[in-house]
Design a protein around this motif. Structure first.
Motif, PDB file in Angstrom:
ATOM      1  N   ILE A   1       8.182   6.299 -13.841  1.00 40.76           N
ATOM      2  CA  ILE A   1       8.261   5.070 -13.049  1.00 40.76           C
ATOM      3  C   ILE A   1       9.718   4.618 -12.944  1.00 40.76           C
ATOM      4  CG2 ILE A   1       7.561   2.652 -12.857  1.00 40.76           C
ATOM      5  CD1 ILE A   1       5.042   3.361 -14.435  1.00 40.76           C
ATOM      6  N   PHE A   2      10.446   4.718 -14.050  1.00 38.73           N
ATOM      7  CA  PHE A   2      11.858   4.318 -14.049  1.00 38.73           C
ATOM      8  C   PHE A   2      12.667   5.199 -13.098  1.00 38.73           C
ATOM      9  CE2 PHE A   2      10.250   2.600 -18.013  1.00 38.73           C
ATOM     10  CZ  PHE A   2      10.825   1.347 -18.052  1.00 38.73           C
ATOM     11  N   ASP A   3      12.381   6.485 -13.098  1.00 40.31           N
ATOM     12  CA  ASP A   3      13.082   7.392 -12.191  1.00 40.31           C
ATOM     13  C   ASP A   3      12.758   7.079 -10.734  1.00 40.31           C
ATOM     14  OD1 ASP A   3      14.228   8.756 -14.365  1.00 40.31           O
ATOM     15  OD2 ASP A   3      12.507  10.110 -14.500  1.00 40.31           O
ATOM     16  N   HIS A   4      11.499   6.789 -10.496  1.00 43.25           N
ATOM     17  CA  HIS A   4      11.091   6.450  -9.130  1.00 43.25           C
ATOM     18  C   HIS A   4      11.822   5.198  -8.646  1.00 43.25           C
ATOM     19  CE1 HIS A   4       8.688   6.055  -5.548  1.00 43.25           C
ATOM     20  NE2 HIS A   4       8.322   4.842  -5.916  1.00 43.25           N
ATOM     21  N   LEU A   5      11.836   4.165  -9.471  1.00 44.12           N
ATOM     22  CA  LEU A   5      12.511   2.936  -9.055  1.00 44.12           C
ATOM     23  C   LEU A   5      14.021   3.130  -8.946  1.00 44.12           C
ATOM     24  CD1 LEU A   5      10.469   0.137 -10.851  1.00 44.12           C
ATOM     25  CD2 LEU A   5      10.314   0.952  -8.503  1.00 44.12           C
ATOM     26  N   SER A   6      14.584   3.981  -9.774  1.00 44.01           N
ATOM     27  CA  SER A   6      16.010   4.310  -9.628  1.00 44.01           C
ATOM     28  C   SER A   6      16.270   4.953  -8.275  1.00 44.01           C
ATOM     29  CB  SER A   6      16.465   5.262 -10.740  1.00 44.01           C
ATOM     30  OG  SER A   6      16.435   4.638 -11.992  1.00 44.01           O
ATOM     31  N   GLU A   7      15.425   5.909  -7.915  1.00 43.05           N
ATOM     32  CA  GLU A   7      15.578   6.601  -6.628  1.00 43.05           C
ATOM     33  C   GLU A   7      15.389   5.619  -5.474  1.00 43.05           C
ATOM     34  OE1 GLU A   7      14.499   8.401  -2.976  1.00 43.05           O
ATOM     35  OE2 GLU A   7      12.992   7.406  -4.219  1.00 43.05           O
ATOM     36  N   ARG A   8      14.417   4.727  -5.580  1.00 44.37           N
ATOM     37  CA  ARG A   8      14.158   3.749  -4.515  1.00 44.37           C
ATOM     38  C   ARG A   8      15.330   2.786  -4.355  1.00 44.37           C
ATOM     39  NH1 ARG A   8      12.059   5.879  -1.129  1.00 44.37           N
ATOM     40  NH2 ARG A   8      11.908   3.915  -0.063  1.00 44.37           N
ATOM     41  N   GLN A   9      15.944   2.399  -5.478  1.00 43.61           N
ATOM     42  CA  GLN A   9      17.096   1.508  -5.381  1.00 43.61           C
ATOM     43  C   GLN A   9      18.282   2.212  -4.718  1.00 43.61           C
ATOM     44  OE1 GLN A   9      17.537  -1.933  -5.949  1.00 43.61           O
ATOM     45  NE2 GLN A   9      15.361  -1.540  -5.659  1.00 43.61           N
ATOM     46  N   GLN A  10      18.484   3.470  -5.060  1.00 44.85           N
ATOM     47  CA  GLN A  10      19.555   4.227  -4.397  1.00 44.85           C
ATOM     48  C   GLN A  10      19.272   4.319  -2.903  1.00 44.85           C
ATOM     49  OE1 GLN A  10      19.580   7.893  -6.597  1.00 44.85           O
ATOM     50  NE2 GLN A  10      20.555   6.970  -8.375  1.00 44.85           N
ATOM     51  N   PHE A  11      18.041   4.657  -2.544  1.00 43.50           N
ATOM     52  CA  PHE A  11      17.652   4.771  -1.141  1.00 43.50           C
ATOM     53  C   PHE A  11      17.856   3.449  -0.402  1.00 43.50           C
ATOM     54  CE2 PHE A  11      14.356   4.241   2.134  1.00 43.50           C
ATOM     55  CZ  PHE A  11      14.684   5.285   2.982  1.00 43.50           C
ATOM     56  N   ARG A  12      17.548   2.353  -1.061  1.00 40.64           N
ATOM     57  CA  ARG A  12      17.681   1.028  -0.441  1.00 40.64           C
ATOM     58  C   ARG A  12      19.070   0.439  -0.622  1.00 40.64           C
ATOM     59  NH1 ARG A  12      13.560  -1.227   1.757  1.00 40.64           N
ATOM     60  NH2 ARG A  12      11.473  -0.416   1.483  1.00 40.64           N
ATOM     61  N   GLU A  13      20.005   1.263  -1.057  1.00 41.52           N
ATOM     62  CA  GLU A  13      21.409   0.869  -1.216  1.00 41.52           C
ATOM     63  C   GLU A  13      21.565  -0.337  -2.148  1.00 41.52           C
ATOM     64  OE1 GLU A  13      22.344   0.447   2.954  1.00 41.52           O
ATOM     65  OE2 GLU A  13      23.009   2.542   3.053  1.00 41.52           O
ATOM     66  N   TYR A  14      20.740  -0.372  -3.183  1.00 34.21           N
ATOM     67  CA  TYR A  14      20.801  -1.383  -4.234  1.00 34.21           C
ATOM     68  C   TYR A  14      20.674  -2.805  -3.688  1.00 34.21           C
ATOM     69  CZ  TYR A  14      22.294   2.709  -6.730  1.00 34.21           C
ATOM     70  OH  TYR A  14      22.354   3.979  -7.265  1.00 34.21           O
TER      71      TYR A  14
ATOM     72  N   GLY B   1       0.818  -1.218   0.000  1.00 37.07           N
ATOM     73  CA  GLY B   1       0.000   0.000   0.000  1.00 37.07           C
ATOM     74  C   GLY B   1       0.843   1.255   0.000  1.00 37.07           C
ATOM     75  N   GLU B   2       1.853   1.293   0.837  1.00 38.36           N
ATOM     76  CA  GLU B   2       2.743   2.456   0.896  1.00 38.36           C
ATOM     77  C   GLU B   2       3.521   2.609  -0.402  1.00 38.36           C
ATOM     78  OE1 GLU B   2       5.122   1.555   4.306  1.00 38.36           O
ATOM     79  OE2 GLU B   2       3.568   2.204   5.710  1.00 38.36           O
ATOM     80  N   TRP B   3       3.952   1.479  -0.962  1.00 33.78           N
ATOM     81  CA  TRP B   3       4.753   1.501  -2.182  1.00 33.78           C
ATOM     82  C   TRP B   3       3.956   2.142  -3.314  1.00 33.78           C
ATOM     83  CZ3 TRP B   3       5.094  -0.200  -7.195  1.00 33.78           C
ATOM     84  CH2 TRP B   3       6.376  -0.312  -7.757  1.00 33.78           C
ATOM     85  N   PHE B   4       2.698   1.751  -3.464  1.00 36.75           N
ATOM     86  CA  PHE B   4       1.879   2.311  -4.535  1.00 36.75           C
ATOM     87  C   PHE B   4       1.491   3.767  -4.265  1.00 36.75           C
ATOM     88  CE2 PHE B   4       1.487  -2.037  -6.056  1.00 36.75           C
ATOM     89  CZ  PHE B   4       1.671  -1.820  -7.407  1.00 36.75           C
ATOM     90  N   GLU B   5       1.289   4.122  -3.034  1.00 41.63           N
ATOM     91  CA  GLU B   5       1.037   5.537  -2.713  1.00 41.63           C
ATOM     92  C   GLU B   5       2.227   6.395  -3.124  1.00 41.63           C
ATOM     93  OE1 GLU B   5      -0.083   6.299   1.354  1.00 41.63           O
ATOM     94  OE2 GLU B   5      -1.563   4.681   1.308  1.00 41.63           O
ATOM     95  N   ASN B   6       3.430   5.928  -2.798  1.00 41.92           N
ATOM     96  CA  ASN B   6       4.642   6.671  -3.167  1.00 41.92           C
ATOM     97  C   ASN B   6       4.811   6.740  -4.682  1.00 41.92           C
ATOM     98  OD1 ASN B   6       5.356   7.163  -0.495  1.00 41.92           O
ATOM     99  ND2 ASN B   6       6.588   5.314  -0.349  1.00 41.92           N
ATOM    100  N   LEU B   7       4.549   5.629  -5.360  1.00 46.16           N
ATOM    101  CA  LEU B   7       4.653   5.611  -6.821  1.00 46.16           C
ATOM    102  C   LEU B   7       3.655   6.581  -7.437  1.00 46.16           C
ATOM    103  CD1 LEU B   7       5.798   4.449  -9.464  1.00 46.16           C
ATOM    104  CD2 LEU B   7       4.087   2.617  -9.271  1.00 46.16           C
ATOM    105  N   GLN B   8       2.423   6.552  -6.974  1.00 42.71           N
ATOM    106  CA  GLN B   8       1.390   7.449  -7.516  1.00 42.71           C
ATOM    107  C   GLN B   8       1.779   8.913  -7.296  1.00 42.71           C
ATOM    108  OE1 GLN B   8      -1.685   6.308  -9.163  1.00 42.71           O
ATOM    109  NE2 GLN B   8      -1.265   8.369  -9.900  1.00 42.71           N
ATOM    110  N   THR B   9       2.270   9.242  -6.130  1.00 46.74           N
ATOM    111  CA  THR B   9       2.707  10.616  -5.842  1.00 46.74           C
ATOM    112  C   THR B   9       3.811  11.033  -6.798  1.00 46.74           C
ATOM    113  OG1 THR B   9       2.077  10.411  -3.526  1.00 46.74           O
ATOM    114  CG2 THR B   9       3.695  12.112  -4.057  1.00 46.74           C
TER     115      THR B   9
END
Length: 188
Positions: free
Chosen positions: A88-101, A65-73
């Motif tokens: 979407i690609f930019d969002h997932l890139s940012e999420r991977q950086q945040f999660r230290e890949y 639920g949180e993941w999709f809320e963040n994606l939609q935002t």
């Protein structure tokens, strides 16, 4: 350490489980460790979750639920329908950086618990189907070049996203996600 979402016991348990399941894995995380790190009584954990599998399912449900809320935002920041899709690609890139890949939390959960816990697998499948549906809606509104059908383009985007996240975890960079974005941009 991640800031706790709330003061209630359920949030403390889920916050702790989320961190531990993602960083050290489902199989290496014991209930006693969750109890100790959440700083709760054993009875409190079992009042809310009957088993470790129940805890995992609840973590995935909440996280989805949180993941999709963040994606939609993130997607809503773009005005152009094609840019929404590419974001979407930019969002997932940012999420991977945040999660230290460290990769996709859902795939990690599936690898460890999806085979032995059907409810975990079902929840992960629900997440991935929701992502596909999200992509289909964006593709249908994108007025793309129609080199592929909406369904084909949606599938290609989904597979490139999934592959890009996997590559980010392996190579510790979001370069492949951005390369995938460049490929999709040519179809728009």
């Amino acid at each position: 350490m991640k800031k706790l979402r709330g003061q209630n016991v359920t949030d403390k348990i889920l916050d702790t489980a989320e961190r531990l399941f993602y960083h050290q894995g489902y199989n290496l995380t014991g209930i006693n460790q969750v109890i100790a790190e959440a700083d709760i009584a054993k009875a409190s954990l079992y009042k809310h979750f009957e088993s470790k599998a129940d805890l995992m399912v609840a973590y995935i449900e909440r996280f989805r639920g949180e993941w999709f809320e963040n994606l939609q935002t993130w997607v809503d920041k773009a005005k152009d329908p094609k840019q929404k899709l590419l974001s979407i690609f930019d969002h997932l890139s940012e999420r991977q950086q945040f999660r230290e890949y460290r990769g996709c939390p859902f795939i990690k959960a599936n690898t460890e618990a999806g085979q032995s816990e059907p409810r975990v697998l079902a929840e992960i499948q629900r997440m991935k189907l929701q992502l596909k549906s999200f992509i289909v809606k964006l593709v249908s509104g994108s007025e793309h070049k129609k080199l592929l059908s909406d369904k084909e383009l949606s599938e290609m985007i989904f597979l490139l996203l999934e592959g890009g996240v996997t590559a980010a975890a392996v190579f510790k960079t979001a370069d492949d996600l951005q390369a995938a974005k460049g490929i999709i941009e040519k179809f728009l």
